[in-house]
Design a protein around this motif. Structure first.
Motif, PDB file in Angstrom:
ATOM      1  N   MET A   1     -21.857  24.958  20.556  1.00 31.63           N
ATOM      2  CA  MET A   1     -21.264  26.123  19.915  1.00 31.63           C
ATOM      3  C   MET A   1     -22.374  27.132  19.662  1.00 31.63           C
ATOM      4  O   MET A   1     -23.278  26.851  18.882  1.00 31.63           O
ATOM      5  CB  MET A   1     -20.632  25.683  18.585  1.00 31.63           C
ATOM      6  CG  MET A   1     -19.930  26.789  17.848  1.00 31.63           C
ATOM      7  SD  MET A   1     -18.426  27.306  18.695  1.00 31.63           S
ATOM      8  CE  MET A   1     -17.465  25.796  18.662  1.00 31.63           C
ATOM      9  N   ILE A   2     -22.315  28.281  20.322  1.00 34.09           N
ATOM     10  CA  ILE A   2     -23.366  29.281  20.107  1.00 34.09           C
ATOM     11  C   ILE A   2     -22.865  30.284  19.078  1.00 34.09           C
ATOM     12  O   ILE A   2     -21.907  31.022  19.324  1.00 34.09           O
ATOM     13  CB  ILE A   2     -23.747  29.977  21.425  1.00 34.09           C
ATOM     14  CG1 ILE A   2     -24.250  28.936  22.430  1.00 34.09           C
ATOM     15  CG2 ILE A   2     -24.818  31.043  21.167  1.00 34.09           C
ATOM     16  CD1 ILE A   2     -24.617  29.515  23.782  1.00 34.09           C
ATOM     17  N   GLY A   3     -23.490  30.289  17.907  1.00 31.83           N
ATOM     18  CA  GLY A   3     -23.107  31.184  16.820  1.00 31.83           C
ATOM     19  C   GLY A   3     -22.636  30.398  15.613  1.00 31.83           C
ATOM     20  O   GLY A   3     -21.692  29.613  15.699  1.00 31.83           O
ATOM     21  N   GLY A   4     -23.316  30.620  14.503  1.00 37.67           N
ATOM     22  CA  GLY A   4     -22.970  29.916  13.266  1.00 37.67           C
ATOM     23  C   GLY A   4     -22.350  30.852  12.254  1.00 37.67           C
ATOM     24  O   GLY A   4     -22.666  30.818  11.069  1.00 37.67           O
ATOM     25  N   GLY A   5     -21.427  31.730  12.736  1.00 34.23           N
ATOM     26  CA  GLY A   5     -20.605  32.528  11.823  1.00 34.23           C
ATOM     27  C   GLY A   5     -19.313  31.767  11.565  1.00 34.23           C
ATOM     28  O   GLY A   5     -19.179  30.591  11.925  1.00 34.23           O
ATOM     29  N   ILE A   6     -18.331  32.459  10.969  1.00 28.46           N
ATOM     30  CA  ILE A   6     -17.102  31.770  10.597  1.00 28.46           C
ATOM     31  C   ILE A   6     -16.357  31.258  11.829  1.00 28.46           C
ATOM     32  O   ILE A   6     -15.720  30.187  11.789  1.00 28.46           O
ATOM     33  CB  ILE A   6     -16.207  32.687   9.719  1.00 28.46           C
ATOM     34  CG1 ILE A   6     -15.201  31.872   8.938  1.00 28.46           C
ATOM     35  CG2 ILE A   6     -15.522  33.757  10.531  1.00 28.46           C
ATOM     36  CD1 ILE A   6     -15.793  31.034   7.861  1.00 28.46           C
ATOM     37  N   ALA A   7     -16.450  31.998  12.960  1.00 28.59           N
ATOM     38  CA  ALA A   7     -15.744  31.553  14.169  1.00 28.59           C
ATOM     39  C   ALA A   7     -16.349  30.243  14.675  1.00 28.59           C
ATOM     40  O   ALA A   7     -15.639  29.243  14.869  1.00 28.59           O
ATOM     41  CB  ALA A   7     -15.810  32.643  15.244  1.00 28.59           C
ATOM     42  N   GLY A   8     -17.671  30.237  14.875  1.00 31.31           N
ATOM     43  CA  GLY A   8     -18.320  29.040  15.408  1.00 31.31           C
ATOM     44  C   GLY A   8     -18.214  27.853  14.469  1.00 31.31           C
ATOM     45  O   GLY A   8     -17.928  26.726  14.892  1.00 31.31           O
ATOM     46  N   THR A  22     -22.750  20.446  18.605  1.00 31.56           N
ATOM     47  CA  THR A  22     -23.987  21.030  18.084  1.00 31.56           C
ATOM     48  C   THR A  22     -23.784  22.535  17.953  1.00 31.56           C
ATOM     49  O   THR A  22     -23.367  23.181  18.912  1.00 31.56           O
ATOM     50  CB  THR A  22     -25.169  20.774  19.047  1.00 31.56           C
ATOM     51  OG1 THR A  22     -25.328  19.370  19.193  1.00 31.56           O
ATOM     52  CG2 THR A  22     -26.458  21.375  18.514  1.00 31.56           C
ATOM     53  N   VAL A  23     -24.029  23.071  16.767  1.00 34.64           N
ATOM     54  CA  VAL A  23     -23.958  24.520  16.559  1.00 34.64           C
ATOM     55  C   VAL A  23     -25.373  25.073  16.657  1.00 34.64           C
ATOM     56  O   VAL A  23     -26.294  24.543  16.029  1.00 34.64           O
ATOM     57  CB  VAL A  23     -23.369  24.860  15.160  1.00 34.64           C
ATOM     58  CG1 VAL A  23     -23.322  26.375  14.955  1.00 34.64           C
ATOM     59  CG2 VAL A  23     -21.984  24.256  14.989  1.00 34.64           C
ATOM     60  N   LEU A  24     -25.544  26.134  17.449  1.00 37.76           N
ATOM     61  CA  LEU A  24     -26.859  26.765  17.593  1.00 37.76           C
ATOM     62  C   LEU A  24     -26.784  28.165  16.995  1.00 37.76           C
ATOM     63  O   LEU A  24     -25.966  28.984  17.419  1.00 37.76           O
ATOM     64  CB  LEU A  24     -27.247  26.843  19.075  1.00 37.76           C
ATOM     65  CG  LEU A  24     -27.254  25.494  19.810  1.00 37.76           C
ATOM     66  CD1 LEU A  24     -27.541  25.693  21.295  1.00 37.76           C
ATOM     67  CD2 LEU A  24     -28.271  24.545  19.184  1.00 37.76           C
ATOM     68  N   GLU A  25     -27.619  28.429  16.006  1.00 41.31           N
ATOM     69  CA  GLU A  25     -27.572  29.698  15.275  1.00 41.31           C
ATOM     70  C   GLU A  25     -28.973  30.311  15.225  1.00 41.31           C
ATOM     71  O   GLU A  25     -29.931  29.643  14.844  1.00 41.31           O
ATOM     72  CB  GLU A  25     -27.024  29.453  13.858  1.00 41.31           C
ATOM     73  CG  GLU A  25     -27.220  30.590  12.874  1.00 41.31           C
ATOM     74  CD  GLU A  25     -26.665  31.939  13.344  1.00 41.31           C
ATOM     75  OE1 GLU A  25     -25.534  31.982  13.833  1.00 41.31           O
ATOM     76  OE2 GLU A  25     -27.404  32.940  13.237  1.00 41.31           O
ATOM     77  N   THR A  26     -29.071  31.585  15.596  1.00 44.54           N
ATOM     78  CA  THR A  26     -30.366  32.287  15.602  1.00 44.54           C
ATOM     79  C   THR A  26     -31.039  32.274  14.230  1.00 44.54           C
ATOM     80  O   THR A  26     -32.239  32.015  14.110  1.00 44.54           O
ATOM     81  CB  THR A  26     -30.160  33.776  15.997  1.00 44.54           C
ATOM     82  OG1 THR A  26     -29.623  33.838  17.299  1.00 44.54           O
ATOM     83  CG2 THR A  26     -31.465  34.543  15.933  1.00 44.54           C
ATOM     84  N   GLU A  27     -30.263  32.585  13.208  1.00 45.22           N
ATOM     85  CA  GLU A  27     -30.851  32.770  11.874  1.00 45.22           C
ATOM     86  C   GLU A  27     -31.164  31.420  11.223  1.00 45.22           C
ATOM     87  O   GLU A  27     -30.748  30.377  11.710  1.00 45.22           O
ATOM     88  CB  GLU A  27     -29.890  33.578  10.987  1.00 45.22           C
ATOM     89  CG  GLU A  27     -29.466  34.915  11.578  1.00 45.22           C
ATOM     90  CD  GLU A  27     -30.619  35.906  11.750  1.00 45.22           C
ATOM     91  OE1 GLU A  27     -31.697  35.710  11.161  1.00 45.22           O
ATOM     92  OE2 GLU A  27     -30.428  36.882  12.502  1.00 45.22           O
ATOM     93  N   ASP A  28     -31.880  31.487  10.090  1.00 39.62           N
ATOM     94  CA  ASP A  28     -32.265  30.250   9.409  1.00 39.62           C
ATOM     95  C   ASP A  28     -31.148  29.692   8.543  1.00 39.62           C
ATOM     96  O   ASP A  28     -31.309  28.657   7.898  1.00 39.62           O
ATOM     97  CB  ASP A  28     -33.513  30.493   8.541  1.00 39.62           C
ATOM     98  CG  ASP A  28     -34.723  30.747   9.419  1.00 39.62           C
ATOM     99  OD1 ASP A  28     -34.729  30.245  10.566  1.00 39.62           O
ATOM    100  OD2 ASP A  28     -35.642  31.462   8.982  1.00 39.62           O
ATOM    101  N   GLN A  29     -30.035  30.406   8.474  1.00 41.58           N
ATOM    102  CA  GLN A  29     -28.895  29.925   7.698  1.00 41.58           C
ATOM    103  C   GLN A  29     -27.613  30.345   8.405  1.00 41.58           C
ATOM    104  O   GLN A  29     -27.598  31.371   9.100  1.00 41.58           O
ATOM    105  CB  GLN A  29     -28.922  30.515   6.283  1.00 41.58           C
ATOM    106  CG  GLN A  29     -28.774  32.023   6.288  1.00 41.58           C
ATOM    107  CD  GLN A  29     -29.007  32.633   4.916  1.00 41.58           C
ATOM    108  OE1 GLN A  29     -30.130  32.780   4.466  1.00 41.58           O
ATOM    109  NE2 GLN A  29     -27.926  32.969   4.252  1.00 41.58           N
ATOM    110  N   PRO A  30     -26.531  29.579   8.252  1.00 40.40           N
ATOM    111  CA  PRO A  30     -25.266  29.993   8.865  1.00 40.40           C
ATOM    112  C   PRO A  30     -24.637  31.139   8.075  1.00 40.40           C
ATOM    113  O   PRO A  30     -24.974  31.367   6.911  1.00 40.40           O
ATOM    114  CB  PRO A  30     -24.405  28.722   8.767  1.00 40.40           C
ATOM    115  CG  PRO A  30     -24.964  27.969   7.609  1.00 40.40           C
ATOM    116  CD  PRO A  30     -26.431  28.292   7.550  1.00 40.40           C
ATOM    117  N   GLY A  31     -23.746  31.866   8.731  1.00 40.66           N
ATOM    118  CA  GLY A  31     -22.979  32.909   8.039  1.00 40.66           C
ATOM    119  C   GLY A  31     -23.781  34.130   7.648  1.00 40.66           C
ATOM    120  O   GLY A  31     -23.394  34.876   6.751  1.00 40.66           O
TER     121      GLY A  31
END
Ligand code: FAD
Length: 241
Positions: A1-8, A22-31
C-alpha cells in the motif's frame, strides 16, 4: 500500500486480516498530508450522489467516540440564493436539512458580518471527526493483524520480475509484493508514473488557512461549521470555549 493517509490506512486495515500488508509512507508519521489537514467534518450532504452514499455507508464503520455533533450551515448571499436553493432541493432527500432566512442565519452564525447572508440551510447532524484517533485506530488494526506500517519510506522506483514488484525507497530500502495499491493521494500520478501507469491529471496543491481568535465570549463549542454556497470559503471553529 503506497500512502499512509486515510485511504491507504483504511484499505490496509480491511485487507490486513486476509493478506500480508505493508504500508509505505514518505513521512515519519501516518496521516501527515490531506488527512491531517482537513476540516475534519463528517457530513452526509457533501459531494455528489456517489460520495453521499459512501459517506452514509461509512458512518457505521466509525466508533461513536470519534464523531461529535457540530452542525453545518451553508450560507448564500442574495446573488447565490438560487444556487443554494437548488443544492438544498437536491440534498434534502438523503439528509435532513433546515432552510433558514436572513434573520435566523444572523442568529445562528454571529461570526459572519451582519447582512452578508441572505439565506442558508443547516445540516444539524454534521459532526467533527477525531482524525488523530481514526488514524491511530487504523494503524493499530494493521499491526494487530500482522501488517507493517513503514514510515520514512518514499517510493522512488519499482521493477517487476516473475510476477513480483520490487519497490525501492529513495534511501535504497526494498519491499517485494505481488500486488501494489496506489493510495498516494494528490501524488498518485507521480506514483503511477513509477509503475508506468497512465496519469489521471492529479496535481498536488497548497491551501491556505487563516487562524484567528474568536471574539471574547464566543462559545466555540456551540458554533456550527459555516460553508459558503459556492465553497469559496469556510469557517471551522476549533478549540474550547
Ligand atoms: C483543506 C482540506 C479540507 C478538507 N476537509 C474535509 C472535511 O472536512 N471532511 C472530509 O471528509 N474530507 C475533507 N477533506 C478531504 C480529505 O482530507 C481527503 O479526501 C483525504 O484526507 C485524502 O486522503 P488520502 O489518503 O487519499 O490522501 P493523503 O492523506 O494526502 O495521503 C496520501 C499519502 O501518500 C503519501 N505518499 C505520496 N507519495 C508517496 C510515495 N512516493 N511513497 C510513499 N508515500 C507517498 C503522502 O506522504 C501522503 O501521506 C479536506 C481536504 C483538504 C485539503
Amino acid at each position: 500500500m503506497i500512502g499512509g493517509g486515510i485511504a491507504g490506512l483504511s484499505v490496509a486495515a480491511e485487507l490486513a486480516p486476509h493478506a500480508r500488508v505493508t504500508v509505505l509512507e514518505t513521512e515519519d508519521q501516518p496521516g501527515y498530508h490531506a488527512t491531517g489537514r482537513s476540516a475534519a467534518i463528517f457530513a452526509h450532504n457533501y459531494g455528489d450522489g456517489m460520495i453521499r452514499a459512501l459517506s452514509a455507508w461509512s458512518e457505521g464503520q466509525f466508533a461513536s467516540e470519534v464523531l461529535s455533533t457540530r452542525g453545518l450551515i451553508r450560507v448564500a448571499t442574495a446573488a447565490q440564493r438560487d444556487r443554494l436553493r437548488a443544492l438544498y432541493e437536491d440534498m434534502r432527500h438523503d439528509t435532513p436539512l433546515d432552510w433558514l432566512e436572513a434573520d435566523a442565519v444572523a442568529a445562528a452564525v454571529p461570526l459572519l458580518r451582519q447582512g452578508h447572508a441572505d439565506c442558508a440551510f443547516r445540516n444539524p447532524s454534521a459532526a467533527d471527526m477525531d482524525v488523530g484517533q481514526i488514524v491511530a485506530d487504523y494503524a493499530r488494526g494493521i499491526r494487530a493483524a500482522g501488517g507493517t506500517l513503514g514510515t520514512g519510506f518514499r517510493v522512488a522506483s519499482a521493477r517487476r520480475a516473475d510476477g513480483v514488484w520490487r519497490v525501492t525507497s529513495e534511501k535504497g530500502a526494498e519491499v517485494a509484493a505481488a500486488i501494489v495499491v496506489n493510495a498516494a493521494g494528490a501524488w498518485a500520478d507521480q506514483v503511477a508514473a513509477i509503475f508506468d501507469m497512465r496519469p489521471l491529471g492529479l496535481v498536488p496543491k497548497r491551501r491556505s488557512a487563516v487562524t484567528f481568535d474568536a471574539p471574547p465570549g464566543t462559545d466555540l463549542r456551540a458554533l456550527p461549521m459555516i460553508v459558503d454556497a459556492d465553497e469559496q470559503f469556510y469557517l471551522k471553529p476549533e478549540g474550547g470555549a
